[in-house]
Design a protein around this motif. Structure first.
Motif, PDB file in Angstrom:
ATOM      1  N   PRO A 232      32.129  36.654  51.204  1.00  0.00           N
ATOM      2  CA  PRO A 232      32.954  37.653  51.915  1.00  0.00           C
ATOM      3  C   PRO A 232      34.152  37.013  52.604  1.00  0.00           C
ATOM      4  N   GLY A 233      35.105  37.866  53.087  1.00  0.00           N
ATOM      5  CA  GLY A 233      36.284  37.380  53.778  1.00  0.00           C
ATOM      6  C   GLY A 233      35.968  36.744  55.124  1.00  0.00           C
ATOM      7  N   PHE A 234      37.034  36.162  55.768  1.00  0.00           N
ATOM      8  CA  PHE A 234      36.832  35.391  57.005  1.00  0.00           C
ATOM      9  C   PHE A 234      36.291  36.256  58.136  1.00  0.00           C
ATOM     10  N   PHE A 235      36.945  37.378  58.416  1.00  0.00           N
ATOM     11  CA  PHE A 235      36.551  38.198  59.562  1.00  0.00           C
ATOM     12  C   PHE A 235      35.176  38.827  59.329  1.00  0.00           C
ATOM     13  N   GLN A 236      34.889  39.180  58.095  1.00  0.00           N
ATOM     14  CA  GLN A 236      33.564  39.725  57.820  1.00  0.00           C
ATOM     15  C   GLN A 236      32.492  38.672  58.017  1.00  0.00           C
ATOM     16  N   ARG A 237      32.774  37.457  57.579  1.00  0.00           N
ATOM     17  CA  ARG A 237      31.819  36.364  57.777  1.00  0.00           C
ATOM     18  C   ARG A 237      31.700  36.019  59.258  1.00  0.00           C
ATOM     19  N   LEU A 238      32.849  36.122  60.042  1.00  0.00           N
ATOM     20  CA  LEU A 238      32.815  35.839  61.478  1.00  0.00           C
ATOM     21  C   LEU A 238      31.893  36.829  62.189  1.00  0.00           C
ATOM     22  N   GLY A 239      32.048  38.123  61.861  1.00  0.00           N
ATOM     23  CA  GLY A 239      31.175  39.119  62.477  1.00  0.00           C
ATOM     24  C   GLY A 239      29.721  38.890  62.125  1.00  0.00           C
ATOM     25  N   LEU A 240      29.476  38.570  60.900  1.00  0.00           N
ATOM     26  CA  LEU A 240      28.101  38.312  60.480  1.00  0.00           C
ATOM     27  C   LEU A 240      27.519  37.096  61.182  1.00  0.00           C
ATOM     28  N   ASN A 241      28.348  36.074  61.380  1.00  0.00           N
ATOM     29  CA  ASN A 241      27.863  34.870  62.070  1.00  0.00           C
ATOM     30  C   ASN A 241      27.548  35.156  63.540  1.00  0.00           C
ATOM     31  N   ILE A 242      28.367  36.052  64.210  1.00  0.00           N
ATOM     32  CA  ILE A 242      28.083  36.419  65.599  1.00  0.00           C
ATOM     33  C   ILE A 242      26.744  37.140  65.690  1.00  0.00           C
ATOM     34  N   ILE A 243      26.523  38.035  64.764  1.00  0.00           N
ATOM     35  CA  ILE A 243      25.240  38.746  64.738  1.00  0.00           C
ATOM     36  C   ILE A 243      24.096  37.770  64.505  1.00  0.00           C
TER      37      ILE A 243
END
Length: 285
Positions: A232-243
């Protein structure tokens, strides 16, 4: 007296018939072997075996192979063996789109062919092949005179015919004579087949051809096999990593909750030691 003479005449007649049968059998065997010897090529021409080989560069290996096949067939020859092989010299993949790559391959194609050509047409055939080539690396022809070997085989065959005639004249039922006769016949067949092989190699020459073309570059669009590009893209991966981080933190707290007794005991020991140290210091003062 007449009876004795009559009996003697009958005995003589019987022996005469037996001897005639043996002579007839031996003469029949001799005729068969003589006919077999007569079937062998008795020409006095030289038995020259020609072999040739060439290595040359062409524009297209596949088209050259097709031209060679047509030429060989037209001249009354046959192909004994052939193969075409492509060897990769260098290969690389560059990104073409999100889900595809451009594959760039440099390869070298080579052909190998063995043919049987009528000996009298070998020179013309090599000249025709040379005209198909862009560049001739190597060309050679070898002539092997088998006349002496051919003559020796013929003389040995005649010796075996004479030996068979002698055995037939003195034939008995003993095993040694039978074994000797079989050995001579087998050796006779071997020499005959060897001469037939020489005749065939004299009639048809063997030529070996090795041909190749310049390195060819081929491009092909293929599917992207780099799994990293499918993430997935950067921001989608960032949100997933925060979760995922919040989940790990909760799991950490749950893990600590299982160790509450050990943690409480640690605190008690820490404060107890601290209290004991401070009390000792105040007494000294």
């Amino acid at each position: 007296m007449k009876r004795y003479l009559f009996c003697a005449a009958i005995i003589i007649a019987m022996f005469g018939c037996n001897s005639e049968k043996k002579d007839y059998a031996s003469s029949e065997n001799a005729m068969v072997l003589s006919d077999t010897v007569a079937s062998i090529d008795t020409t006095s021409t030289a038995k020259i075996i020609k072999t040739a080989d060439m290595r040359f560069r062409v524009k297209d290996v596949q088209k050259t192979k097709e031209q060679l096949s047509a030429t060989i067939k037209a001249q009354g020859g046959t192909i004994a063996e052939f193969s075409i092989e492509s060897s990769i010299q260098e290969s690389d993949k560059v990104k073409y789109s999100v889900d595809s790559l451009k594959e760039i391959t440099s390869y070298r194609k080579e052909g190998f062919l063995i043919a049987k050509i009528p000996s009298e047409k070998l020179d013309d055939f090599t000249n025709t092949v040379a005209k198909m080539a862009v560049f001739v690396d190597h060309q050679a022809m070898k002539m092997d005179d088998q006349s002496i070997t051919y003559l020796a085989n013929k003389l040995k065959v005649q010796n075996r015919v004479d030996a068979m005639n002698t055995i037939n004249k003195t034939a008995t039922r003993k095993g040694k004579n039978v074994e000797t006769s079989l050995y001579i016949k087998d050796d006779y067949v071997d020499k005959k087949i060897e001469n037939m092989t020489i005749d065939n190699r004299v009639k048809f020459s063997t030529i070996t051809l090795n041909f190749y073309q310049d390195n060819t570059v081929n491009t092909l669009i293929v599917g992207n096999d780099n799994l990293y590009d499918y993430r997935p893209g950067f921001f989608q991966r960032l949100g997933l990593n925060i979760i995922d981080g919040w989940v790990y933190f909760k799991e950490f707290l749950l893990g600590l909750s299982r160790l509450w007794a050990i943690i409480a005991l640690g605190f008690l020991i820490f404060f107890g030691v601290r209290y004991w140290i401070r009390k000792g210091s105040s007494r000294r003062i």
